[in-house]
Design a protein around this motif. Sequence first.
Motif, PDB file in Angstrom:
ATOM      1  N   ILE A   1     -60.668 -15.107 -79.449  1.00  8.32           N
ATOM      2  CA  ILE A   1     -60.806 -14.854 -80.803  1.00  8.32           C
ATOM      3  C   ILE A   1     -61.987 -13.808 -81.179  1.00  8.32           C
ATOM      4  CG2 ILE A   1     -61.572 -17.702 -80.892  1.00  8.32           C
ATOM      5  CD1 ILE A   1     -64.258 -17.216 -80.082  1.00  8.32           C
ATOM      6  N   PRO A   2     -62.293 -13.409 -82.787  1.00  2.90           N
ATOM      7  CA  PRO A   2     -63.059 -12.286 -83.469  1.00  2.90           C
ATOM      8  C   PRO A   2     -64.819 -12.183 -81.922  1.00  2.90           C
ATOM      9  CG  PRO A   2     -62.259 -13.056 -85.033  1.00  2.90           C
ATOM     10  CD  PRO A   2     -62.027 -14.214 -83.698  1.00  2.90           C
TER      11      PRO A   2
ATOM     12  N   ALA B   1     -68.094 -15.231 -81.483  1.00  8.59           N
ATOM     13  CA  ALA B   1     -68.108 -15.771 -79.526  1.00  8.59           C
ATOM     14  C   ALA B   1     -69.006 -15.925 -78.877  1.00  8.59           C
ATOM     15  CB  ALA B   1     -67.071 -14.268 -78.804  1.00  8.59           C
ATOM     16  N   PRO B   2     -70.191 -16.216 -79.758  1.00  4.76           N
ATOM     17  CA  PRO B   2     -71.876 -16.037 -78.802  1.00  4.76           C
ATOM     18  C   PRO B   2     -71.439 -17.445 -78.170  1.00  4.76           C
ATOM     19  CG  PRO B   2     -72.587 -14.805 -80.854  1.00  4.76           C
ATOM     20  CD  PRO B   2     -70.734 -15.341 -81.149  1.00  4.76           C
ATOM     21  N   ARG B   3     -72.568 -17.453 -77.292  1.00  3.71           N
ATOM     22  CA  ARG B   3     -72.089 -18.803 -76.745  1.00  3.71           C
ATOM     23  C   ARG B   3     -70.786 -19.423 -75.667  1.00  3.71           C
ATOM     24  NH1 ARG B   3     -76.205 -22.241 -79.972  1.00  3.71           N
ATOM     25  NH2 ARG B   3     -74.337 -22.373 -81.343  1.00  3.71           N
ATOM     26  N   ARG B   4     -69.294 -19.178 -76.219  1.00 10.83           N
ATOM     27  CA  ARG B   4     -68.332 -19.235 -75.780  1.00 10.83           C
ATOM     28  C   ARG B   4     -68.333 -18.278 -74.449  1.00 10.83           C
ATOM     29  NH1 ARG B   4     -65.133 -20.476 -80.454  1.00 10.83           N
ATOM     30  NH2 ARG B   4     -63.189 -21.002 -79.424  1.00 10.83           N
TER      31      ARG B   4
ATOM     32  N   ARG C   1     -63.224 -15.710 -70.496  1.00 12.57           N
ATOM     33  CA  ARG C   1     -62.595 -16.224 -69.565  1.00 12.57           C
ATOM     34  C   ARG C   1     -61.540 -14.395 -69.507  1.00 12.57           C
ATOM     35  NH1 ARG C   1     -61.577 -21.754 -69.500  1.00 12.57           N
ATOM     36  NH2 ARG C   1     -60.298 -20.529 -67.379  1.00 12.57           N
ATOM     37  N   GLN C   2     -62.736 -13.994 -70.028  1.00 19.20           N
ATOM     38  CA  GLN C   2     -62.004 -12.286 -69.237  1.00 19.20           C
ATOM     39  C   GLN C   2     -62.312 -11.264 -68.563  1.00 19.20           C
ATOM     40  OE1 GLN C   2     -61.431 -10.601 -73.719  1.00 19.20           O
ATOM     41  NE2 GLN C   2     -61.888  -9.167 -72.172  1.00 19.20           N
ATOM     42  N   VAL C   3     -62.086 -10.237 -67.688  1.00 17.31           N
ATOM     43  CA  VAL C   3     -62.990  -9.484 -66.992  1.00 17.31           C
ATOM     44  C   VAL C   3     -62.719  -8.630 -68.544  1.00 17.31           C
ATOM     45  CG1 VAL C   3     -62.875  -7.679 -65.425  1.00 17.31           C
ATOM     46  CG2 VAL C   3     -61.923  -9.536 -64.980  1.00 17.31           C
ATOM     47  N   VAL C   4     -64.384  -7.740 -68.238  1.00 19.47           N
ATOM     48  CA  VAL C   4     -64.173  -7.447 -69.517  1.00 19.47           C
ATOM     49  C   VAL C   4     -65.137  -5.371 -68.815  1.00 19.47           C
ATOM     50  CG1 VAL C   4     -66.369  -5.883 -71.352  1.00 19.47           C
ATOM     51  CG2 VAL C   4     -65.679  -8.363 -71.373  1.00 19.47           C
TER      52      VAL C   4
ATOM     53  N   GLU D   1     -62.030  -8.434 -79.919  1.00 22.07           N
ATOM     54  CA  GLU D   1     -61.714  -9.641 -79.526  1.00 22.07           C
ATOM     55  C   GLU D   1     -61.940  -9.952 -78.394  1.00 22.07           C
ATOM     56  OE1 GLU D   1     -57.534  -9.884 -80.847  1.00 22.07           O
ATOM     57  OE2 GLU D   1     -58.604 -11.127 -83.051  1.00 22.07           O
ATOM     58  N   VAL D   2     -62.535 -11.099 -77.703  1.00 23.79           N
ATOM     59  CA  VAL D   2     -62.144 -11.926 -76.563  1.00 23.79           C
ATOM     60  C   VAL D   2     -61.699 -13.222 -76.395  1.00 23.79           C
ATOM     61  CG1 VAL D   2     -64.559 -12.298 -77.549  1.00 23.79           C
ATOM     62  CG2 VAL D   2     -64.969 -11.470 -74.701  1.00 23.79           C
ATOM     63  N   THR D   3     -61.405 -12.971 -74.732  1.00 22.72           N
ATOM     64  CA  THR D   3     -60.764 -14.341 -74.280  1.00 22.72           C
ATOM     65  C   THR D   3     -62.028 -15.301 -74.374  1.00 22.72           C
ATOM     66  OG1 THR D   3     -58.408 -13.044 -74.295  1.00 22.72           O
ATOM     67  CG2 THR D   3     -58.928 -15.028 -73.348  1.00 22.72           C
ATOM     68  N   VAL D   4     -61.858 -16.178 -74.552  1.00 23.41           N
ATOM     69  CA  VAL D   4     -63.348 -17.123 -74.121  1.00 23.41           C
ATOM     70  C   VAL D   4     -62.089 -18.473 -74.170  1.00 23.41           C
ATOM     71  CG1 VAL D   4     -64.725 -16.329 -75.400  1.00 23.41           C
ATOM     72  CG2 VAL D   4     -63.501 -17.956 -76.650  1.00 23.41           C
ATOM     73  N   ASN D   5     -62.992 -19.675 -73.469  1.00 25.77           N
ATOM     74  CA  ASN D   5     -62.698 -21.327 -73.869  1.00 25.77           C
ATOM     75  C   ASN D   5     -62.381 -21.734 -75.146  1.00 25.77           C
ATOM     76  OD1 ASN D   5     -65.404 -21.060 -74.536  1.00 25.77           O
ATOM     77  ND2 ASN D   5     -64.967 -23.451 -74.287  1.00 25.77           N
ATOM     78  N   CYS D   6     -60.947 -22.398 -75.054  1.00 24.63           N
ATOM     79  CA  CYS D   6     -60.775 -23.226 -76.045  1.00 24.63           C
ATOM     80  C   CYS D   6     -62.079 -24.373 -76.553  1.00 24.63           C
ATOM     81  CB  CYS D   6     -59.491 -23.749 -76.333  1.00 24.63           C
ATOM     82  SG  CYS D   6     -58.123 -23.090 -76.474  1.00 24.63           S
ATOM     83  N   GLN D   7     -62.194 -24.532 -77.260  1.00 24.98           N
ATOM     84  CA  GLN D   7     -63.484 -25.995 -77.729  1.00 24.98           C
ATOM     85  C   GLN D   7     -62.838 -27.053 -77.374  1.00 24.98           C
ATOM     86  OE1 GLN D   7     -66.076 -24.970 -77.727  1.00 24.98           O
ATOM     87  NE2 GLN D   7     -67.268 -23.585 -79.665  1.00 24.98           N
ATOM     88  N   PRO D   8     -63.387 -28.229 -76.451  1.00 24.39           N
ATOM     89  CA  PRO D   8     -62.634 -29.074 -76.557  1.00 24.39           C
ATOM     90  C   PRO D   8     -62.958 -29.932 -77.304  1.00 24.39           C
ATOM     91  CG  PRO D   8     -64.164 -28.720 -75.210  1.00 24.39           C
ATOM     92  CD  PRO D   8     -63.919 -27.857 -76.003  1.00 24.39           C
ATOM     93  N   SER D   9     -62.155 -30.677 -78.044  1.00 21.01           N
ATOM     94  CA  SER D   9     -62.874 -31.519 -79.532  1.00 21.01           C
ATOM     95  C   SER D   9     -63.441 -33.082 -79.381  1.00 21.01           C
ATOM     96  CB  SER D   9     -61.895 -32.354 -80.175  1.00 21.01           C
ATOM     97  OG  SER D   9     -60.640 -32.741 -79.642  1.00 21.01           O
ATOM     98  N   ILE D  10     -64.847 -33.050 -79.528  1.00 21.19           N
ATOM     99  CA  ILE D  10     -65.903 -33.960 -79.015  1.00 21.19           C
ATOM    100  C   ILE D  10     -66.229 -35.377 -79.547  1.00 21.19           C
ATOM    101  CG2 ILE D  10     -67.864 -34.541 -77.832  1.00 21.19           C
ATOM    102  CD1 ILE D  10     -67.657 -31.395 -76.787  1.00 21.19           C
TER     103      ILE D  10
END
Length: 402
Positions: free
Chosen positions: A23-24, A28-31, A34-37, A167-176
């Motif tokens: 994602i952009p 990404a804040p608080r996500r 999920r990748q090495v930077v 862009e950075v790779t993070v978790n998908c958001q669970p729908s809650i």
Amino acid sequence: MLTVAEASLAIADAMPAIDVQTIPLADAPRRILRQVVTAERDQPPFDRVTMDGIAINFAAWENGARAFNIQGIQHAGDPVMTLETPANCIEIMTGSVLPKGADCVIAVERLDVQDGVATVEEGYKAKHNQFIHPQGSDYRDGDVILEPGSSLSPMDIAIVASCGLAEVTVNCQPSISVISTGNELIPPGAPIEPHQVRLSNGPALVAMLVGHGFSEATHEHIEDDPERLRNRLSGLLSGNDVLILSGGVSMGKADFVPGVLASLDVEVVFHKISQRPGKPMWFGIGPNKQTVFALPGNPVSSLVCCRQYVLPALFQTSGHTKQKTEMVALAEDIQFNADLTCFQPVRLGADPNGIISAVPVKTNTSGDFAALSGTDGYVELARQQNEFAAGTVVPLHRWKMP
Ligand code: AMP
Ligand code: MG
């Protein structure tokens, strides 16, 4: 009845691993990263000047030079300049590249500049390489700067940006889906009768989730009617990864939640934990691996159970691997007369030496959520022990997880 540790393990075993997405950076804040930077370049990428002033050749200074001809100006962002002779200086600005041939910076406050000559104040002592932040002294090109597995803080966002990643790779958001049950509940803003109760858990639980970066959380209220509950929960199960219910899990005549969930093929993993507050908590797995947390309705219980079980589970499922337990000393004696783990709300305070300890904040039953305002979290007091002396070191669970 499970212990607190057994309940946490049972939930951890049941949580599926959630996918990742790229994602952009702005989103990404608080996500959870999920990748090495890795570093795009040395940091600083060049010998960086840290003061506004002049750059000189230090050998000239050691030979007694105190006045320097100004050869030009090197601003931040300009390509590197070169000192033509040791008799010269170049005016430099904070953030600029150190000119070639220069190895000392003198701050503008120490200078008298007239007619193209910068003269250093009398008695000033300069040192070799002063006010220079050397290339690669923070990190080197290709170094691993961030490892996956923690929430992206503002500092982490700075690092990702400085590594050149848009862009950075993070978790998908669970729908809650958060569901408040109870016929007595009236949402804020609606007229209320003396025998009715304001609905507060739903907004509080959503706030706790969103505050930890789980922004795809919606809330609704369902009455204590088994048929309605069944129809609506069936719909919510098909559209969500996680259901969080509040209320209706105890032994009362209107506590329909466990029975209705069972009728929807949600398999119970446990019902009840040896803890106070929150003993009636229920947890199960839906037919498509949806996780269903049914929390007791008492407001303190519901918040403690969300913090103690739901948030760590959501972090785990999202790839957060850096959870750790913080310890704190009790500021006062505590007595607790039940064979249950006690979650005691606390406020953190510092003594005159700055040593932090946990001051218990009494709640007037687990319905007293007003007392929680101003608390920092709660401490976990072990089962089978009734007296906890001031100074005892115990696990601290902050409302806000790191
Ligand atoms: P229950 O777990 O349904 O037996 O509810 C226990 C207590 O918590 C009752 O006093 C309820 O009125 C109260 N309660 C349940 N749900 C909520 C809610 N969403 N907001 C505020 N109070 C609640
Ligand atoms: Mg109820």
